[in-house]
Design a protein around this motif. Sequence first.
Motif, PDB file in Angstrom:
ATOM      1  N   ILE A   1       0.834  -1.208   0.000  1.00 30.84           N
ATOM      2  CA  ILE A   1       0.000   0.000   0.000  1.00 30.84           C
ATOM      3  C   ILE A   1       0.866   1.254   0.000  1.00 30.84           C
ATOM      4  CG2 ILE A   1      -1.691   1.310   1.354  1.00 30.84           C
ATOM      5  CD1 ILE A   1      -2.762  -1.433   2.322  1.00 30.84           C
ATOM      6  N   LEU A   2       1.868   1.289   0.888  1.00 34.57           N
ATOM      7  CA  LEU A   2       2.721   2.475   0.998  1.00 34.57           C
ATOM      8  C   LEU A   2       3.498   2.724  -0.295  1.00 34.57           C
ATOM      9  CD1 LEU A   2       4.059   1.948   4.646  1.00 34.57           C
ATOM     10  CD2 LEU A   2       2.355   3.617   3.898  1.00 34.57           C
ATOM     11  N   GLU A   3       3.929   1.627  -0.949  1.00 28.51           N
ATOM     12  CA  GLU A   3       4.685   1.759  -2.190  1.00 28.51           C
ATOM     13  C   GLU A   3       3.789   2.325  -3.297  1.00 28.51           C
ATOM     14  OE1 GLU A   3       7.588   1.756  -4.998  1.00 28.51           O
ATOM     15  OE2 GLU A   3       7.818   1.442  -2.825  1.00 28.51           O
TER      16      GLU A   3
ATOM     17  N   ASN B   1       3.895   5.279  14.812  1.00 28.52           N
ATOM     18  CA  ASN B   1       2.751   5.146  15.716  1.00 28.52           C
ATOM     19  C   ASN B   1       1.464   4.812  14.970  1.00 28.52           C
ATOM     20  OD1 ASN B   1       4.436   5.738  17.798  1.00 28.52           O
ATOM     21  ND2 ASN B   1       3.781   7.863  18.038  1.00 28.52           N
ATOM     22  N   ILE B   2       1.291   5.399  13.775  1.00 29.69           N
ATOM     23  CA  ILE B   2       0.087   5.091  12.978  1.00 29.69           C
ATOM     24  C   ILE B   2       0.146   3.656  12.476  1.00 29.69           C
ATOM     25  CG2 ILE B   2      -1.131   5.637  10.834  1.00 29.69           C
ATOM     26  CD1 ILE B   2      -0.383   8.557  11.283  1.00 29.69           C
ATOM     27  N   LEU B   3       1.331   3.214  12.046  1.00 31.43           N
ATOM     28  CA  LEU B   3       1.463   1.830  11.575  1.00 31.43           C
ATOM     29  C   LEU B   3       1.185   0.836  12.695  1.00 31.43           C
ATOM     30  CD1 LEU B   3       4.593   1.973   9.234  1.00 31.43           C
ATOM     31  CD2 LEU B   3       2.207   1.626   8.576  1.00 31.43           C
ATOM     32  N   ILE B   4       1.600   1.178  13.911  1.00 29.11           N
ATOM     33  CA  ILE B   4       1.314   0.304  15.056  1.00 29.11           C
ATOM     34  C   ILE B   4      -0.198   0.156  15.230  1.00 29.11           C
ATOM     35  CG2 ILE B   4       1.386   0.166  17.581  1.00 29.11           C
ATOM     36  CD1 ILE B   4       4.124   1.509  17.425  1.00 29.11           C
ATOM     37  N   GLY B   5      -0.884   1.290  15.215  1.00 28.33           N
ATOM     38  CA  GLY B   5      -2.335   1.243  15.373  1.00 28.33           C
ATOM     39  C   GLY B   5      -3.000   0.457  14.264  1.00 28.33           C
TER      40      GLY B   5
ATOM     41  N   ASP C   1     -15.099   9.954  -1.654  1.00 30.96           N
ATOM     42  CA  ASP C   1     -14.168  11.021  -1.273  1.00 30.96           C
ATOM     43  C   ASP C   1     -12.721  10.538  -1.247  1.00 30.96           C
ATOM     44  OD1 ASP C   1     -16.276  12.728  -1.008  1.00 30.96           O
ATOM     45  OD2 ASP C   1     -16.445  12.524   1.181  1.00 30.96           O
ATOM     46  N   ASN C   2     -12.508   9.224  -1.029  1.00 28.90           N
ATOM     47  CA  ASN C   2     -11.151   8.694  -0.892  1.00 28.90           C
ATOM     48  C   ASN C   2     -10.948   7.516  -1.852  1.00 28.90           C
ATOM     49  OD1 ASN C   2     -10.338  10.284   1.693  1.00 28.90           O
ATOM     50  ND2 ASN C   2     -12.266   9.277   2.267  1.00 28.90           N
ATOM     51  N   HIS C   3     -11.408   7.700  -3.089  1.00 29.04           N
ATOM     52  CA  HIS C   3     -11.446   6.597  -4.052  1.00 29.04           C
ATOM     53  C   HIS C   3     -10.064   6.000  -4.311  1.00 29.04           C
ATOM     54  CE1 HIS C   3     -12.780   4.137  -7.371  1.00 29.04           C
ATOM     55  NE2 HIS C   3     -11.818   4.657  -8.137  1.00 29.04           N
ATOM     56  N   GLY C   4      -9.023   6.841  -4.477  1.00 23.53           N
ATOM     57  CA  GLY C   4      -7.686   6.335  -4.770  1.00 23.53           C
ATOM     58  C   GLY C   4      -7.152   5.448  -3.664  1.00 23.53           C
ATOM     59  N   TYR C   5      -7.262   5.899  -2.425  1.00 23.09           N
ATOM     60  CA  TYR C   5      -6.799   5.119  -1.269  1.00 23.09           C
ATOM     61  C   TYR C   5      -7.587   3.812  -1.172  1.00 23.09           C
ATOM     62  CZ  TYR C   5      -3.935   8.916   0.660  1.00 23.09           C
ATOM     63  OH  TYR C   5      -2.969   9.843   0.870  1.00 23.09           O
TER      64      TYR C   5
ATOM     65  N   PHE D   1      -6.582   4.860   8.561  1.00 20.32           N
ATOM     66  CA  PHE D   1      -5.242   4.928   9.149  1.00 20.32           C
ATOM     67  C   PHE D   1      -4.264   5.592   8.187  1.00 20.32           C
ATOM     68  CE2 PHE D   1      -7.072   1.604  11.809  1.00 20.32           C
ATOM     69  CZ  PHE D   1      -6.524   1.888  13.049  1.00 20.32           C
ATOM     70  N   PHE D   2      -4.314   5.206   6.922  1.00 17.96           N
ATOM     71  CA  PHE D   2      -3.359   5.750   5.954  1.00 17.96           C
ATOM     72  C   PHE D   2      -3.646   7.220   5.636  1.00 17.96           C
ATOM     73  CE2 PHE D   2      -3.184   1.157   5.213  1.00 17.96           C
ATOM     74  CZ  PHE D   2      -1.808   0.961   5.342  1.00 17.96           C
ATOM     75  N   LEU D   3      -4.860   7.629   5.837  1.00 16.69           N
ATOM     76  CA  LEU D   3      -5.190   9.033   5.618  1.00 16.69           C
ATOM     77  C   LEU D   3      -4.611   9.930   6.718  1.00 16.69           C
ATOM     78  CD1 LEU D   3      -8.895   8.783   4.410  1.00 16.69           C
ATOM     79  CD2 LEU D   3      -6.929   9.574   3.078  1.00 16.69           C
TER      80      LEU D   3
END
Length: 887
Positions: free
Chosen positions: A804-806, A815-819, A849-853, A883-885
């Motif tokens: 996903i990140l790539e 901290n976000i990745l942990i959650g 609203d967040n179609h790409g993600y 989370f990724f947002l």
Amino acid sequence: MRRIDAVYEKIKELYSEKGVSAAELAEVMKLERANVSKDLNRLHEEGRLVKLKGKPVIFALKGEGEEKNTTLDSFLKLNPSLYTAGEQAKAAILYPPKKMNMFILGDTGVGKSMFAELIHKYAQEMKVMDESAPFISFNCADYANNPNLLLGQIFGVKKGAYTGADTDKAGLVEKADEGILFLDEVHRLPPEGQEIFFTFIDTGRYRRLGETEFSRSSKVLIICATTENPESTLLNTFMRRIPMVINIPSLQDRSLEERFGLICQFFKEESYKLGKGIRVSVNSLKAFAGYNCPNNIGQLKSDIQLSCARAYVNFASNKKKEIKINTIDIPANIREGLYTATDHRKLWNKLIDLNARYVFFDGDEEDLFLQDGGDRETIYDMLEDRLLELKRRGISDEELGREMEKTIDNSFREYLNTLNRRKDIADFTNIIPEKLVDIIKDVLAYSEMNLGRSLSEKIYYGMAVHIANSIERIRQNEAIINPQTNKIRQEHSREFNIALNCLKRLERSLDITFPIDEASFLTMFLIYEDNISSVDKDEVKIIVVAHGSSTATSMAEATNKLLGSNYAIGINAPIDEKPQLVINRIKEFIESSGIKSDILFLVDMGSLTTFGEEVEEKVGNKTRTIPLVSTLHVIEATRRAILGQSLEEVYLGTLEVNKIAGESIRTKSYSKKNEKLAIVTICTTGEGGALAVKGLLEERLHYDKGLIDIIPIMFQGHEEVKLKLNEIAGSHKVISIISPFSINAQVIQLGLSDIVREDGIEKLQTIIDEETTYIKMGAALDNQLNNINGIEALEDIKEFNSIILEKLKLKVSTNILIGEAFHVACLMDRLKAGELGKPFQNKEAYINDNHGYFRVVKEAIPLLNSKYNIEIGEDDICRIVSFFLQK
């Protein structure tokens, strides 16, 4: 004419020879007996009347040439351990030409403030100070964190001296002119404040804060008090200005007779305030004389006042016909004094008529050394107002009792907190290694800064001790497991992130690695002040019952100190006490304390294991009992109860302690294949060059050496490097390669030039932090998930996140990745168990609203669905996207 003067004139007119009692004079003058009694005592204090011993007490005019017997002398007769201190105080007051400043030393609660007031009264009685001479008391700890404000309180403030100084303000030295200024906890006065202060002592002149030209003067006797060694906490130049040093002994260093005298004095004071007699059972007096009283005289006085307040409420609400105190009316920790005190039968025969069951206290009968002013509102006035208010509302008797109990507890909790709230961090060296003090102070300061508020002293103390204990557990490879970690992270994400960063600071300072569960324990401390207000009668009570004179109370005390609470209750069961007597005490305690909630009993022997059933049958509370109790059981049970878990959850969770008590989570077991992490350094100039790079990394990186190895190898061709890397991969997981040239390997690579620049080191540190965090999460998840393997699932989630990140070209904080990882792992575990997901509010709009993600996450989901035979639907995909947002 004032009433007190009218009383004095009436005695001169009618009773100049034989004297008169308070009751007789009140009848003649048609006044309230309590008011006449106060006036007579005040005239005695002023030296205009004498008391003739007997019943009732007779007040008579003072004869000419009669020897001066001061209040301080009367006090010293009942407290012979303070005789030397009293003589020192007298010498200082009478020292020509202008008295001598004093230091009073002693532990918290020994009575330093009271002794200072006695010194003030002595100066008035000896005519060294005027009757109107002020006594001003100030605690330096109240403003210790703001030196300017502290100095402004003492010396005054000129308008405009600092932001918020809107008016001129007189200081304490000005208000104390011609009297005494008592500075408590003077060791909290900063060095610059001490310098200004000793200049004032020398010259009698000072300036308000912000004044530069105008100089003021004041004649003040200074009495300083401290719990610390003044030679190590105060400037020598300041010490030299105060030559008289007076030591006040702790309560435990005084005789039983003295302690009993103080107990009687305090009961008389309460009777004086009430204007009514108080009847106290002999066993209650023995309990007060024998119980553990760590905060000395201050706590003893407060505990007596608390018992009197409860007895007064029972009297005022017509539950009892008089103000009477029995052992059932006093708190359990005080009742322990009946069982822990040494038997002094002969001494008790001397002090109390043991054939009597009660002792009656009347404030008119003996000297009261420091009476409250007649116009001052007492705790009893407040309780009476509250009682009338509740009765006007028409509440039931049962609810009335609960509300009044809550009112009393709130009033006294504030006082008890003041006894503990000023413990200095330096005191921690008594219970934690000195080398950890600065490190822990840094973490606590970081927590306060990011919370935007100060931690209470109770939480500050408890958190410091907890961190020290956690460090020791990690070093001993002992387990730290909190099954509620994910719940705490979700409900208190802000505090959880602060706790994670606290752990990073500790890890970098100590080169150790904490499991992720430790963050949830620290979070409990950070949110505790919110939690404490929500603890009510519906929550589970933890009661420890154990054989021995102090076994149960010791475990409860240790738990409460560690968790920063007063939640765990200890009830000691002396070995020779019959079980039925113990159960009767427990039932009495539950009923007198008004406990209506479920109870978890933690007991130590078989003879106590049936207590829960008896309580449930006879009192009605639902109970559970766990035998073979240890401090670890008490901590876990109390922690769960504070979090608001049900009785069954607390019971089952505490039983888990038996499973993990002997287990160790060692560093090598963190990883999927018992492998460590590795950073490989490659050099073309021989292995020595690689070793030099290793040394540089060890110096500039913060990491756990038990978890990560930095391995140097020499470049002898690409094939040779490949073989070396394969060999390392057999025992390690390579997370980065430092090399002057590119290596064909699927890991992050840095050049030698990168590591000499700050950004390269920061990048490598980020990799280390993320990898070690994932490892710790694996250990935590493995203990929490029931349907899938936590460590294996975490590896798959890492791969899922990398995809996903790539694709999104994102950089997300650790901290976000942990959650997110916790969330996805728990989601997979629930779906594997057959649970259905919950609907996501406004799902369609959110996807648009967040179609790409949404598209990228949905494309990566089959990686998890196919391997674990689950179906992560669109509602849960939306939650993962959130989370990724956050980025």
